[in-house]
Design a protein around this motif. Structure first.
Motif, mmCIF file in Angstrom:
data_model
loop_
_atom_site.group_PDB
_atom_site.id
_atom_site.type_symbol
_atom_site.label_atom_id
_atom_site.label_comp_id
_atom_site.label_asym_id
_atom_site.label_seq_id
_atom_site.Cartn_x
_atom_site.Cartn_y
_atom_site.Cartn_z
ATOM 1 N N MET A 62 -11.022 22.177 -9.736
ATOM 2 C CA MET A 62 -11.195 21.699 -8.369
ATOM 3 C C MET A 62 -10.664 20.282 -8.195
ATOM 4 N N GLY A 119 -17.892 26.643 -5.840
ATOM 5 C CA GLY A 119 -16.506 26.166 -5.847
ATOM 6 C C GLY A 119 -15.782 26.557 -7.119
ATOM 7 N N ASN A 123 -12.543 29.491 -7.709
ATOM 8 C CA ASN A 123 -11.305 29.245 -8.452
ATOM 9 C C ASN A 123 -11.190 30.172 -9.654
ATOM 10 N N ILE A 138 -9.463 22.428 -3.953
ATOM 11 C CA ILE A 138 -10.791 22.627 -3.356
ATOM 12 C C ILE A 138 -10.777 23.633 -2.211
ATOM 13 N N LEU A 141 -13.831 25.777 -2.561
ATOM 14 C CA LEU A 141 -15.036 24.999 -2.247
ATOM 15 C C LEU A 141 -15.184 24.805 -0.747
#
Length: 228
Positions: A62, A119, A123, A138, A141
């Protein structure tokens, strides 16, 4: 400068430790800016790209491939989600560190689940389905934050001129943008992040409301039997 301060700095100084959502947002912003600056020296943070455990790598991802636009997007999207969470934990809308220790713990745990767990999971799932190019950033997220906002009843994300942009509208615009740009890994991460964030918001809202109601009932019974 005044417009930037009111909208991107939330009309507050750099840090306000009496405001849990704002402080969390600022810490996250500093981490994003720090990782962005470090990437210029470390060529994309290769250390964060070669960890032993995939789930740790997904969380650290992230903070890879961050731009100043991501920092702005975090403040526009992430901060309202943190405020929604704090408002859920304290319906009176008082955002101070003088709140009960239980609420502080619940807020910290909620932030950990939303930012780190969801988050990172978004990913991770994106990388499992589409590994080239590697999913980082991100987007997952932010999608989780949008989903959380929708679940707890916050409709409008922000207003621009006379237009009101809702969380749902922004989410689907982002999905279309990722699809048309061919970034299918990030598209999967965004879809999963939005789904996980929405599910977490529903569970968090229902569970915490029931928890607080039960707590109030216990306090009332205690006062009834033992007095004040």
């Amino acid at each position: 400068c005044t417009t930037i301060a009111d909208n991107l700095c939330h009309g507050k100084p750099l840090f306000d430790w009496n405001d849990l959502p704002y402080s969390t947002c600022q810490v996250m912003s500093i981490l994003l800016i720090g990782s962005m600056l470090l990437s210029f020296c470390a060529f994309g943070l290769p250390v964060l790209r070669a960890t032993r455990y995939q789930w740790i790598d997904s969380v650290l991802s992230m903070f890879c491939d961050i731009s100043i636009v991501d920092v702005v997007r975090w403040n526009v999207i992430g901060y309202p989600a943190l405020r929604s969470m704090r408002r859920l934990l304290s319906p009176t809308g008082v955002y101070t560190l003088d709140a009960t220790e239980s609420i502080q713990v619940h807020f910290s745990l909620g932030c950990f689940i939303l930012i780190i767990c969801l988050g990172g999971a978004a990913n991770y799932i994106g990388n499992r389905f589409h590994q080239n190019p590697r999913v980082a950033g991100i987007d997952g997220l932010l999608a989780a934050c949008l989903g959380y906002n929708v679940a707890v009843g916050k409709s409008v994300l922000f207003s621009f001129l006379s237009a009101r942009i809702t969380n749902n509208t922004y989410f689907w615009l982002e999905v279309v943008h990722l699809f048309l740009s061919g970034r299918h890994g990030l598209l999967i991460a965004a879809l999963m992040g939005g789904t996980l964030g929405h599910a977490f918001g529903i569970v968090h809202h229902q569970w915490f409301v029931e928890y607080m109601n039960e707590l109030f009932r216990m306090v009332e019974w205690k006062q009834f039997f033992f007095g004040r």
